[in-house]
Design a protein around this motif. Structure first.
Motif, PDB file in Angstrom:
ATOM      1  N   PRO A  84     -58.459   1.030  28.595  1.00  0.00           N
ATOM      2  CA  PRO A  84     -59.096   2.023  27.731  1.00  0.00           C
ATOM      3  C   PRO A  84     -58.264   2.271  26.461  1.00  0.00           C
ATOM      4  CG  PRO A  84     -59.108   2.765  30.014  1.00  0.00           C
ATOM      5  CD  PRO A  84     -58.246   1.530  29.962  1.00  0.00           C
ATOM      6  N   TYR A  85     -58.907   2.124  25.329  1.00  0.00           N
ATOM      7  CA  TYR A  85     -58.287   2.331  24.010  1.00  0.00           C
ATOM      8  C   TYR A  85     -57.093   1.395  23.776  1.00  0.00           C
ATOM      9  CZ  TYR A  85     -60.902   6.699  24.510  1.00  0.00           C
ATOM     10  OH  TYR A  85     -61.885   7.633  24.733  1.00  0.00           O
ATOM     11  N   GLY A  86     -57.003   0.316  24.558  1.00  0.00           N
ATOM     12  CA  GLY A  86     -55.835  -0.563  24.457  1.00  0.00           C
ATOM     13  C   GLY A  86     -55.512  -1.040  23.056  1.00  0.00           C
ATOM     14  N   PRO A  87     -56.468  -1.633  22.323  1.00  0.00           N
ATOM     15  CA  PRO A  87     -56.128  -2.142  20.978  1.00  0.00           C
ATOM     16  C   PRO A  87     -55.788  -1.024  19.991  1.00  0.00           C
ATOM     17  CG  PRO A  87     -58.493  -2.272  21.373  1.00  0.00           C
ATOM     18  CD  PRO A  87     -57.868  -1.912  22.685  1.00  0.00           C
ATOM     19  N   ILE A  88     -56.369   0.150  20.157  1.00  0.00           N
ATOM     20  CA  ILE A  88     -56.082   1.261  19.244  1.00  0.00           C
ATOM     21  C   ILE A  88     -54.665   1.777  19.480  1.00  0.00           C
ATOM     22  CG2 ILE A  88     -56.863   3.510  18.422  1.00  0.00           C
ATOM     23  CD1 ILE A  88     -58.830   1.165  17.982  1.00  0.00           C
ATOM     24  N   VAL A  89     -54.285   1.894  20.754  1.00  0.00           N
ATOM     25  CA  VAL A  89     -52.916   2.302  21.076  1.00  0.00           C
ATOM     26  C   VAL A  89     -51.922   1.306  20.496  1.00  0.00           C
ATOM     27  CG1 VAL A  89     -51.266   2.631  22.966  1.00  0.00           C
ATOM     28  CG2 VAL A  89     -53.592   3.560  23.149  1.00  0.00           C
ATOM     29  N   GLU A  90     -52.198   0.013  20.687  1.00  0.00           N
ATOM     30  CA  GLU A  90     -51.313  -1.036  20.175  1.00  0.00           C
ATOM     31  C   GLU A  90     -51.167  -0.947  18.660  1.00  0.00           C
ATOM     32  OE1 GLU A  90     -51.280  -5.929  19.956  1.00  0.00           O
ATOM     33  OE2 GLU A  90     -52.435  -4.918  21.534  1.00  0.00           O
ATOM     34  N   ALA A  91     -52.271  -0.681  17.976  1.00  0.00           N
ATOM     35  CA  ALA A  91     -52.232  -0.605  16.511  1.00  0.00           C
ATOM     36  C   ALA A  91     -51.514   0.644  16.028  1.00  0.00           C
ATOM     37  CB  ALA A  91     -53.657  -0.647  15.955  1.00  0.00           C
ATOM     38  N   LEU A  92     -51.835   1.795  16.598  1.00  0.00           N
ATOM     39  CA  LEU A  92     -51.297   3.063  16.091  1.00  0.00           C
ATOM     40  C   LEU A  92     -49.832   3.268  16.437  1.00  0.00           C
ATOM     41  CD1 LEU A  92     -54.266   5.540  16.655  1.00  0.00           C
ATOM     42  CD2 LEU A  92     -53.661   4.223  14.612  1.00  0.00           C
ATOM     43  N   ARG A  93     -49.305   2.508  17.391  1.00  0.00           N
ATOM     44  CA  ARG A  93     -47.863   2.619  17.678  1.00  0.00           C
ATOM     45  C   ARG A  93     -47.018   2.248  16.473  1.00  0.00           C
ATOM     46  NH1 ARG A  93     -47.014  -0.517  23.303  1.00  0.00           N
ATOM     47  NH2 ARG A  93     -47.915  -2.122  21.961  1.00  0.00           N
ATOM     48  N   GLU A  94     -47.603   1.441  15.570  1.00  0.00           N
ATOM     49  CA  GLU A  94     -46.875   1.013  14.375  1.00  0.00           C
ATOM     50  C   GLU A  94     -47.095   1.954  13.192  1.00  0.00           C
ATOM     51  OE1 GLU A  94     -44.805  -1.490  14.696  1.00  0.00           O
ATOM     52  OE2 GLU A  94     -45.507  -1.667  16.779  1.00  0.00           O
ATOM     53  N   ALA A  95     -47.835   3.040  13.389  1.00  0.00           N
ATOM     54  CA  ALA A  95     -48.128   3.969  12.282  1.00  0.00           C
ATOM     55  C   ALA A  95     -46.869   4.707  11.856  1.00  0.00           C
ATOM     56  CB  ALA A  95     -49.201   4.953  12.711  1.00  0.00           C
ATOM     57  N   ARG A  96     -46.707   4.857  10.561  1.00  0.00           N
ATOM     58  CA  ARG A  96     -45.578   5.599   9.999  1.00  0.00           C
ATOM     59  C   ARG A  96     -46.092   6.517   8.879  1.00  0.00           C
ATOM     60  NH1 ARG A  96     -44.138   3.965  13.985  1.00  0.00           N
ATOM     61  NH2 ARG A  96     -42.289   2.738  14.549  1.00  0.00           N
ATOM     62  N   PRO A  97     -46.682   7.660   9.245  1.00  0.00           N
ATOM     63  CA  PRO A  97     -47.225   8.560   8.217  1.00  0.00           C
ATOM     64  C   PRO A  97     -46.120   9.157   7.360  1.00  0.00           C
ATOM     65  CG  PRO A  97     -47.288   9.588  10.385  1.00  0.00           C
ATOM     66  CD  PRO A  97     -46.874   8.177  10.601  1.00  0.00           C
ATOM     67  N   THR A  98     -46.423   9.365   6.097  1.00  0.00           N
ATOM     68  CA  THR A  98     -45.438   9.904   5.158  1.00  0.00           C
ATOM     69  C   THR A  98     -45.789  11.315   4.706  1.00  0.00           C
ATOM     70  OG1 THR A  98     -46.656   8.899   3.318  1.00  0.00           O
ATOM     71  CG2 THR A  98     -44.859   7.607   4.298  1.00  0.00           C
ATOM     72  N   GLU A  99     -46.819  11.903   5.294  1.00  0.00           N
ATOM     73  CA  GLU A  99     -47.223  13.249   4.927  1.00  0.00           C
ATOM     74  C   GLU A  99     -47.434  14.067   6.181  1.00  0.00           C
ATOM     75  OE1 GLU A  99     -51.928  13.148   4.294  1.00  0.00           O
ATOM     76  OE2 GLU A  99     -50.875  11.809   2.911  1.00  0.00           O
ATOM     77  N   GLU A 100     -47.524  15.380   6.010  1.00  0.00           N
ATOM     78  CA  GLU A 100     -47.736  16.259   7.141  1.00  0.00           C
ATOM     79  C   GLU A 100     -49.113  15.989   7.753  1.00  0.00           C
ATOM     80  OE1 GLU A 100     -47.677  21.036   8.191  1.00  0.00           O
ATOM     81  OE2 GLU A 100     -47.064  20.305   6.217  1.00  0.00           O
ATOM     82  N   LEU A 101     -49.142  15.931   9.069  1.00  0.00           N
ATOM     83  CA  LEU A 101     -50.375  15.555   9.752  1.00  0.00           C
ATOM     84  C   LEU A 101     -51.219  16.775  10.102  1.00  0.00           C
ATOM     85  CD1 LEU A 101     -48.992  12.836  12.205  1.00  0.00           C
ATOM     86  CD2 LEU A 101     -50.239  12.472  10.071  1.00  0.00           C
TER      87      LEU A 101
END
Length: 390
Positions: free
Chosen positions: A54-71
């Motif tokens: 469940p949500y496997g590819p999304i988890v894999e992709a978002l682990r590399e996220a590096r936001p630069t602003e307040e979420l």
């Protein structure tokens, strides 16, 4: 090599965000490589898995996220899904009482995180293995893509269970879409890639049919001094597909692998030893799964020589003997040869190849293939080897 046009098309599509792009192609044709060659477009990428997490590819992709602003505080709902990203996620909101509300909050959290990363392209590969949760999430994202956020999906049509077209069927007017189909390389492109990979020259087209992965694997074998054979990855993929086929379809594929030329459904069913009705259903399934293709109108064979070789290697000796006996046993004639078919069949009986026959009679090789297939069928034969006995 050989993907300049597709690369331009993909770059042009992603330059008009928000856009949903579908990239179709068989295994080893270069879908992932095309994306890797694209520059100037920040991407997050994840792949679906045969086990369908469940949500496997999304988890894999978002682990590399590096936001630069307040979420947005809603992105805190991602903490259970992305514990490795807890250092930049807000605190988790209180759990809702309703499961549907919790699901909607999760979808909004992913959308908000993507929005904070823009410009960004979310890539989900191997969508033919998509799980139901990710499928519903992608349907949500596709309709709600923020400005400067793109969605790219890659898939193999022959293994697809859920139609990806439904993702673009109801897009709002401001979200564009594009579709790319990657075909194998042609003969000239195959020669260019082989020249790039090998110190000397080698014609890899007859064995690979232009499939880039097969070209690279064969080139590696030659560089290492090994005899060119079926690449391990291709052999394993073919055997997995064979194992997943219904029995009648598997027998049809095995029959096609043992025959020298593409054959009609009647011949395939006869060699496979299945009733005509089962043969037709099995053929349709084998074509749908991408193992067989229609080479000339009404004649079918393996998609490429290496696939045929991989199927042959999977056939047990007992089954091989059974198929060979059926191939060598002529059936009843079913028609009268036309003058041109007689001419072509006569030359084939003398041992000429299709190429030599085409040059001799000033015909295209495809026309010769049709005449040979029709002639064999009308004579009740299944193999060119039988011609010198008639």
């Amino acid at each position: 090599m050989g993907r300049e046009r597709e690369l331009r098309q993909l770059a042009a599509a992603l330059a008009r965000p928000p856009v949903v792009v579908l990239i179709e192609g068989e295994a080893g044709v270069g879908k992932t490589r095309l994306l890797h060659e694209l520059t100037g477009h920040p991407m997050l990428s994840g792949s679906c898995h045969p086990m369908r997490f469940p949500y496997g590819p999304i988890v894999e992709a978002l682990r590399e996220a590096r936001p630069t602003e307040e979420l947005n505080p809603v992105t805190g709902a991602l903490r259970p899904l992305l514990p490795e990203c807890a250092h930049f996620l807000p605190p988790a909101p209180p759990p809702p009482q309703n499961a549907q509300v919790e699901r909607h909050r999760l979808f909004r959290a992913i959308l908000s995180l993507l929005d904070s990363l823009r410009p960004i392209t979310l890539v989900v590969e191997d969508v033919h293995w998509i799980d139901q949760d990710t499928r519903e999430l992608l349907a949500f994202l596709a309709r709600c893509l923020p400005e400067s956020v793109n969605l790219v999906l890659t898939y193999r049509a022959e293994d697809l269970r859920h139609p990806v077209g439904e993702l673009i069927a109801h897009l709002p007017p401001h979200i564009d879409h594009a579709e790319l189909v990657l075909a194998p390389l042609d003969r000239e492109e195959t020669a260019l890639l082989a020249k790039h990979l090998l110190p000397g020259s080698a014609d890899l087209w007859p064995l690979t049919g232009g499939l880039p992965l097969a070209i690279e694997e064969l080139a590696r074998m030659l560089v290492e001094g090994r005899e060119p054979g079926t690449p391990t990855a291709l052999r394993d993929a073919v055997r997995l597909k064979l194992d997943a086929l219904p029995p009648a379809a598997r027998r049809i594929v095995q029959a096609a692998a043992m025959l020298e030329q593409p054959a009609c459904v009647r011949t395939l069913a006869t060699v496979a030893g299945v009733p005509p009705e089962q043969g037709e259903r099995g053929l349709a399934e084998a074509v749908r799964r991408g193992l067989l293709r229609e080479w000339t109108p009404g004649t079918y064979g393996l998609r490429q020589p290496l696939t045929r070789q991989a199927v042959r290697e999977s056939i047990t000796p007992m089954v091989r003997r059974r198929l060979t006996r059926r191939i060598e046993a002529p059936s009843e004639p079913v028609g009268v040869l036309s003058p041109r078919e007689e001419q072509v069949i006569g030359l084939a009986a003398d041992g000429l190849t299709n190429k030599e026959i085409a040059e001799s009679l000033f015909l295209s090789r495809r026309t010769v293939e049709v005449h040979v297939a029709n002639g064999l069928r009308k004579l009740g034969l299944t193999s060119r080897r039988q011609l010198n006995r008639t």
